[in-house]
Motif scaffolding. Structure first.
Motif, PDB file in Angstrom:
ATOM      1  N   ILE A  36      -6.901   9.729  13.623  1.00 42.54           N
ATOM      2  CA  ILE A  36      -7.516  11.035  13.432  1.00 42.54           C
ATOM      3  C   ILE A  36      -7.201  11.516  12.018  1.00 42.54           C
ATOM      4  CG2 ILE A  36      -7.594  13.412  14.251  1.00 42.54           C
ATOM      5  CD1 ILE A  36      -6.610  12.331  16.981  1.00 42.54           C
ATOM      6  N   PRO A  37      -8.222  11.808  11.190  1.00 38.14           N
ATOM      7  CA  PRO A  37      -7.986  12.143   9.784  1.00 38.14           C
ATOM      8  C   PRO A  37      -6.956  13.246   9.553  1.00 38.14           C
ATOM      9  CG  PRO A  37     -10.325  11.839  10.186  1.00 38.14           C
ATOM     10  CD  PRO A  37      -9.655  11.776  11.529  1.00 38.14           C
ATOM     11  N   GLY A  38      -6.938  14.251  10.404  1.00 38.97           N
ATOM     12  CA  GLY A  38      -6.031  15.367  10.166  1.00 38.97           C
ATOM     13  C   GLY A  38      -4.653  15.202  10.762  1.00 38.97           C
ATOM     14  N   SER A  39      -4.393  14.089  11.444  1.00 42.22           N
ATOM     15  CA  SER A  39      -3.102  13.904  12.106  1.00 42.22           C
ATOM     16  C   SER A  39      -1.994  13.685  11.076  1.00 42.22           C
ATOM     17  CB  SER A  39      -3.164  12.723  13.068  1.00 42.22           C
ATOM     18  OG  SER A  39      -3.333  11.508  12.356  1.00 42.22           O
ATOM     19  N   SER A  40      -0.780  14.075  11.444  1.00 42.24           N
ATOM     20  CA  SER A  40       0.353  13.948  10.525  1.00 42.24           C
ATOM     21  C   SER A  40       0.648  12.490  10.199  1.00 42.24           C
ATOM     22  CB  SER A  40       1.593  14.621  11.121  1.00 42.24           C
ATOM     23  OG  SER A  40       1.929  14.026  12.369  1.00 42.24           O
ATOM     24  N   ASN A  41       0.500  11.594  11.180  1.00 42.56           N
ATOM     25  CA  ASN A  41       0.770  10.178  10.931  1.00 42.56           C
ATOM     26  C   ASN A  41      -0.174   9.593   9.886  1.00 42.56           C
ATOM     27  OD1 ASN A  41       2.809  10.182  12.820  1.00 42.56           O
ATOM     28  ND2 ASN A  41       1.562   9.327  14.469  1.00 42.56           N
ATOM     29  N   LEU A  42      -1.453   9.897  10.042  1.00 48.49           N
ATOM     30  CA  LEU A  42      -2.435   9.362   9.106  1.00 48.49           C
ATOM     31  C   LEU A  42      -2.285  10.002   7.731  1.00 48.49           C
ATOM     32  CD1 LEU A  42      -4.741   7.485   8.558  1.00 48.49           C
ATOM     33  CD2 LEU A  42      -6.320   9.182   9.473  1.00 48.49           C
ATOM     34  N   GLN A  43      -1.992  11.288   7.686  1.00 48.37           N
ATOM     35  CA  GLN A  43      -1.803  11.953   6.407  1.00 48.37           C
ATOM     36  C   GLN A  43      -0.609  11.381   5.653  1.00 48.37           C
ATOM     37  OE1 GLN A  43      -3.761  14.288   4.773  1.00 48.37           O
ATOM     38  NE2 GLN A  43      -5.181  13.631   6.372  1.00 48.37           N
ATOM     39  N   GLU A  44       0.427  11.006   6.381  1.00 52.49           N
ATOM     40  CA  GLU A  44       1.588  10.402   5.724  1.00 52.49           C
ATOM     41  C   GLU A  44       1.235   9.039   5.142  1.00 52.49           C
ATOM     42  OE1 GLU A  44       6.301   9.375   6.514  1.00 52.49           O
ATOM     43  OE2 GLU A  44       5.032  10.002   8.183  1.00 52.49           O
ATOM     44  N   ILE A  45       0.447   8.250   5.889  1.00 51.48           N
ATOM     45  CA  ILE A  45      -0.006   6.949   5.382  1.00 51.48           C
ATOM     46  C   ILE A  45      -0.826   7.130   4.110  1.00 51.48           C
ATOM     47  CG2 ILE A  45      -1.526   4.989   5.858  1.00 51.48           C
ATOM     48  CD1 ILE A  45      -0.727   5.249   8.806  1.00 51.48           C
ATOM     49  N   LEU A  46      -1.761   8.076   4.140  1.00 48.34           N
ATOM     50  CA  LEU A  46      -2.604   8.320   2.963  1.00 48.34           C
ATOM     51  C   LEU A  46      -1.787   8.827   1.784  1.00 48.34           C
ATOM     52  CD1 LEU A  46      -5.682  10.014   4.711  1.00 48.34           C
ATOM     53  CD2 LEU A  46      -5.527   7.681   3.821  1.00 48.34           C
ATOM     54  N   HIS A  47      -0.773   9.641   2.081  1.00 47.55           N
ATOM     55  CA  HIS A  47       0.105  10.169   1.028  1.00 47.55           C
ATOM     56  C   HIS A  47       0.779   9.025   0.278  1.00 47.55           C
ATOM     57  CE1 HIS A  47       3.224  12.638  -0.897  1.00 47.55           C
ATOM     58  NE2 HIS A  47       4.082  11.721  -0.480  1.00 47.55           N
ATOM     59  N   TRP A  48       1.394   8.096   1.013  1.00 46.95           N
ATOM     60  CA  TRP A  48       2.133   7.019   0.362  1.00 46.95           C
ATOM     61  C   TRP A  48       1.189   5.983  -0.248  1.00 46.95           C
ATOM     62  CZ3 TRP A  48       6.606   8.184  -1.130  1.00 46.95           C
ATOM     63  CH2 TRP A  48       7.433   9.015  -0.375  1.00 46.95           C
ATOM     64  N   GLN A  49       0.032   5.789   0.343  1.00 44.42           N
ATOM     65  CA  GLN A  49      -0.949   4.892  -0.257  1.00 44.42           C
ATOM     66  C   GLN A  49      -1.422   5.443  -1.593  1.00 44.42           C
ATOM     67  OE1 GLN A  49      -4.085   2.818   2.119  1.00 44.42           O
ATOM     68  NE2 GLN A  49      -5.491   4.016   0.887  1.00 44.42           N
ATOM     69  N   TYR A  50      -1.690   6.738  -1.628  1.00 44.23           N
ATOM     70  CA  TYR A  50      -2.127   7.366  -2.880  1.00 44.23           C
ATOM     71  C   TYR A  50      -1.066   7.206  -3.962  1.00 44.23           C
ATOM     72  CZ  TYR A  50      -2.678  11.127  -6.280  1.00 44.23           C
ATOM     73  OH  TYR A  50      -2.750  11.836  -7.449  1.00 44.23           O
ATOM     74  N   HIS A  51       0.188   7.471  -3.631  1.00 45.12           N
ATOM     75  CA  HIS A  51       1.250   7.393  -4.638  1.00 45.12           C
ATOM     76  C   HIS A  51       1.512   5.954  -5.075  1.00 45.12           C
ATOM     77  CE1 HIS A  51       2.540  11.548  -5.088  1.00 45.12           C
ATOM     78  NE2 HIS A  51       2.323  11.704  -3.805  1.00 45.12           N
ATOM     79  N   THR A  52       1.317   4.992  -4.172  1.00 46.74           N
ATOM     80  CA  THR A  52       1.473   3.588  -4.548  1.00 46.74           C
ATOM     81  C   THR A  52       0.405   3.183  -5.560  1.00 46.74           C
ATOM     82  OG1 THR A  52       2.431   3.002  -2.400  1.00 46.74           O
ATOM     83  CG2 THR A  52       1.483   1.212  -3.698  1.00 46.74           C
ATOM     84  N   LEU A  53      -0.846   3.510  -5.269  1.00 45.10           N
ATOM     85  CA  LEU A  53      -1.941   3.163  -6.185  1.00 45.10           C
ATOM     86  C   LEU A  53      -1.792   3.901  -7.506  1.00 45.10           C
ATOM     87  CD1 LEU A  53      -5.038   3.054  -3.802  1.00 45.10           C
ATOM     88  CD2 LEU A  53      -3.401   1.262  -4.354  1.00 45.10           C
TER      89      LEU A  53
END
Length: 209
Positions: free
Chosen positions: A29-46
């Motif tokens: 679910i796009p707004g879920s905390s789990n998915l947002q955390e994944i996107l957060h760290w993916q963004y910072h890695t890239l």
């Protein structure tokens, strides 16, 4: 690991190409905390990867860009919807969950481990991966130019590329060549346009950029 190897190529003004295929977006679910955390760290890695490569391009006074060394792609599919009254979604991503790395057609790593320190350094996550190499088939020099081996790992990679591009092309034999790099980017970019406008385009290949 990837950034350090690219920086080495920049330092010595060597061509080096890294093709990375990741999901367009993570499952959940796009707004879920789990998915947002994944996107957060993916963004910072890239972001780190691009910043560090760019910093070294300036350090070594290179006229190249980050995109000359590193490109990200995703897989998508454009379906022809059946003639029903139920609304159909003609374009969708193909979720990439495979952990696979192929290096110069002579080494392949495949398994459950992600291609990062957390999975591969041996002291954190429990993973199982298999490294495959062919000792008698390694890159070699031919007429002063480096050539890649053409054995089983090469065949495996080319089969993957055929699945991604819909058919075989001669340029697939040399993934490190600039002409191959440019062709992959060109096709993937066109595929992305088709993905955004599936009612206009019909594509049989699935690699997008």
């Amino acid at each position: 690991m990837t950034v350090k190897r690219i920086v080495k190529a920049i330092k010595f003004s060597k061509a080096f190409k890294v093709y990375i295929v990741i999901p367009l977006y993570s499952e959940g679910i796009p707004g879920s905390s789990n998915l947002q955390e994944i996107l957060h760290w993916q963004y910072h890695t890239l972001r780190y990867m691009f910043k560090e490569i760019n910093r070294n391009l300036r350090l070594y006074k290179s006229s190249a860009s980050v995109e000359d060394y590193l490109r990200f792609f995703f897989l998508g599919k454009i379906e022809t919807p059946p003639k029903t009254q139920v609304p159909q979604i003609p374009a969708h991503q193909i979720y990439v969950h495979s952990k696979l790395m192929i290096i110069d057609d002579y080494y392949c790593l495949i398994g459950s481990g992600n291609i990062n320190d957390r999975s591969l350094n041996g002291s954190r996550d429990t993973e199982l991966s298999v490294g495959i190499s062919q000792a008698y088939f390694t890159p070699y020099q031919e007429n002063g130019e480096w050539a890649l081996p053409k054995a089983d790992i090469y065949g495996f990679r080319v089969l993957l590329w055929v699945e991604h591009f819909g058919e075989y092309y001669d340029w697939m034999d040399n993934p490190g060549f600039q002409a191959t790099w440019d062709k992959v980017v060109e096709i993937a970019t066109e595929n992305y346009k088709a993905y955004l406008n599936p009612e206009i385009y019909q594509k049989k290949n699935i690699l997008l950029s």
